[in-house]
Scaffold this motif. Structure first.
Motif, PDB file in Angstrom:
ATOM      1  N   GLU A   1       0.833  -1.206   0.000  1.00 25.18           N
ATOM      2  CA  GLU A   1       0.000   0.000   0.000  1.00 25.18           C
ATOM      3  C   GLU A   1       0.867   1.255   0.000  1.00 25.18           C
TER       4      GLU A   1
ATOM      5  N   THR B   1      -7.642  -6.378  -3.537  1.00 25.55           N
ATOM      6  CA  THR B   1      -6.663  -5.290  -3.574  1.00 25.55           C
ATOM      7  C   THR B   1      -6.644  -4.613  -4.932  1.00 25.55           C
TER       8      THR B   1
ATOM      9  N   ARG C   1      -8.947  -4.615  -7.261  1.00 25.55           N
ATOM     10  CA  ARG C   1     -10.218  -3.930  -7.546  1.00 25.55           C
ATOM     11  C   ARG C   1     -10.215  -2.543  -6.895  1.00 25.55           C
ATOM     12  N   ARG C   2      -9.703  -2.478  -5.679  1.00 26.45           N
ATOM     13  CA  ARG C   2      -9.651  -1.188  -4.975  1.00 26.45           C
ATOM     14  C   ARG C   2      -8.631  -0.255  -5.621  1.00 26.45           C
ATOM     15  N   TRP C   3      -7.458  -0.800  -5.944  1.00 26.54           N
ATOM     16  CA  TRP C   3      -6.422   0.021  -6.551  1.00 26.54           C
ATOM     17  C   TRP C   3      -6.808   0.528  -7.935  1.00 26.54           C
TER      18      TRP C   3
ATOM     19  N   LYS D   1      -9.569   1.677  -9.040  1.00 33.36           N
ATOM     20  CA  LYS D   1     -10.499   2.803  -9.066  1.00 33.36           C
ATOM     21  C   LYS D   1      -9.734   4.120  -9.139  1.00 33.36           C
TER      22      LYS D   1
END
Length: 366
Positions: free
Chosen positions: A183, A215, A217-219, A221
């Motif tokens: 992260e 991870t 999928r979140r990154w 965006k």
């Protein structure tokens, strides 16, 4: 590659250590290194030279580490191009891993300097195993360091499945500490570091696909291009395996509608040592644009006569309705250390967003 450790290089290393520490016996060191060196492969040569360092450098380890640090050359540029010249420091890192485990601070300090000139991704793993919490805390600090080599080590050193290295079983079982490190690095300005982050995530995907998907999928965006590249590269193994969630994150069409034609596989047959060339055309038959992630699988014949597919990346593209594209690739049957080739019938499939489309096959002869 093993021949990088030859008499000329050993004399250079000896002279560097002698300049840093006048009592160091350069001639005796070189003689000890050369004794039996020609019988050894690459990593064994590094270990052999490290043993000679241990015999001729001062004790305790901290004093030897200070000599090695004083003898170091300039840092490498942070572009990922290590090259054969930097491999001169393999023995130095083998020395740290073998003889420095009981002097944590001196060993960590020296690895931090050596990784700026080669890479400490292999040696640091012994310290993660023996001092997991202490070394992980150091990795967290390195992940926000100004030096790109140290930031890269924070990622590369914690890869659960680093090639040619013992696996980090604790991180295979629970990669959440590694994800916390990544992260901090997901928007690193240096491609050399971002490549390591992607490779680390790809490692994690092999044991913990759901965590990797969450991870990525979140990154993904509102991702800047550097992070978007990490996501694409991190999902490569899952895409090759046809994972629907991975394909969806990368924008791949659900149930792609395509027509395959103009297939060419040549030469026929293929002689061991040569290469086969593949080409085919793909046409979109959907009424709307389609994002297509295109790979191909070669079903390599094994020693027992069976076959096992290996998937190769080909191309990602978006086709409009009725639009066509021609794709091509070459598969080498030259001898290699990572894969042994055998005669027999080999099949090839195109993989379109994870769906297999048979392209045909070819014979391989001895």
């Amino acid at each position: 590659m093993k021949d990088v450790f030859n008499l000329a290089l050993l004399r250079e290393i000896a002279d560097e250590l002698h300049r840093a520490h006048a009592p160091f016996d350069a001639d005796a060191f070189v003689a000890r290194c050369m004794d039996g060196l020609d019988r050894l492969e690459l990593t064994a040569r590094a270990a052999h030279i490290a043993e000679a360092m241990h015999a001729h450098l001062p004790r305790p380890f901290a004093e030897a580490a200070a000599v090695i640090e004083a003898a170091l050359g300039p840092e490498l540029p942070a572009d990922g191009k290590i090259g054969h010249a930097a491999m001169r420091y393999m023995p130095h890192l083998a020395f740290v891993q073998t003889y420095g485990l009981d002097d944590y601070e001196a060993a960590i300090r020296l690895q931090a300097e050596l990784t700026k000139r080669f890479t400490a991704e292999f040696s640091i793993r012994a310290f993660l195993e023996k001092y997991p919490e202490r070394t992980y805390a150091r990795m967290l600090a390195w992940a926000v360091d100004d030096n790109a080599h140290l930031r890269r080590l924070a990622s590369e050193g914690t890869r659960p499945r680093l090639p040619w290295a013992p696996r980090l079983r604790a991180y295979q079982h629970d990669p959440r500490p590694v994800l916390e490190l990544l992260e901090l690095l997901k928007d690193d300005p240096v491609p050399y570091v971002r490549r390591s982050v992607a490779n680390n995530l790809n490692d994690i995907a092999k044991d913990n696909p759901a965590l990797t998907i969450a991870t990525c999928r979140r990154w993904a965006k509102h991702a800047p291009e550097g992070r978007a590249w990490i996501v694409r590269h991190a999902l490569r193994s899952l895409v090759k395996a046809g994972d629907r969630d991975a394909i969806r994150i990368l924008g791949g069409a659900e149930n792609p509608s395509v027509r395959i034609g103009r297939i060419a596989i040549a030469p026929q047959p293929v002689v061991l040592g040569d290469a086969v060339r593949l080409s085919f055309a793909i046409e979109s038959t959907a009424p709307q644009p389609q994002r297509l992630l295109i790979d191909y699988a070669v079903h390599f014949v094994k020693a027992n006569g069976g076959a096992r597919p290996k998937v190769f990346k080909l191309r990602a593209l978006t086709l409009q309705p009725g639009e066509k594209a021609v794709l091509s690739a070459a598969v080498s049957f030259a001898a290699m250390t990572t894969r042994r080739h055998f005669p027999g019938h080999h099949r090839i499939d195109a993989l379109i967003n994870g769906e297999a489309h048979p392209l045909g096959g070819f014979e391989v002869t001895g």
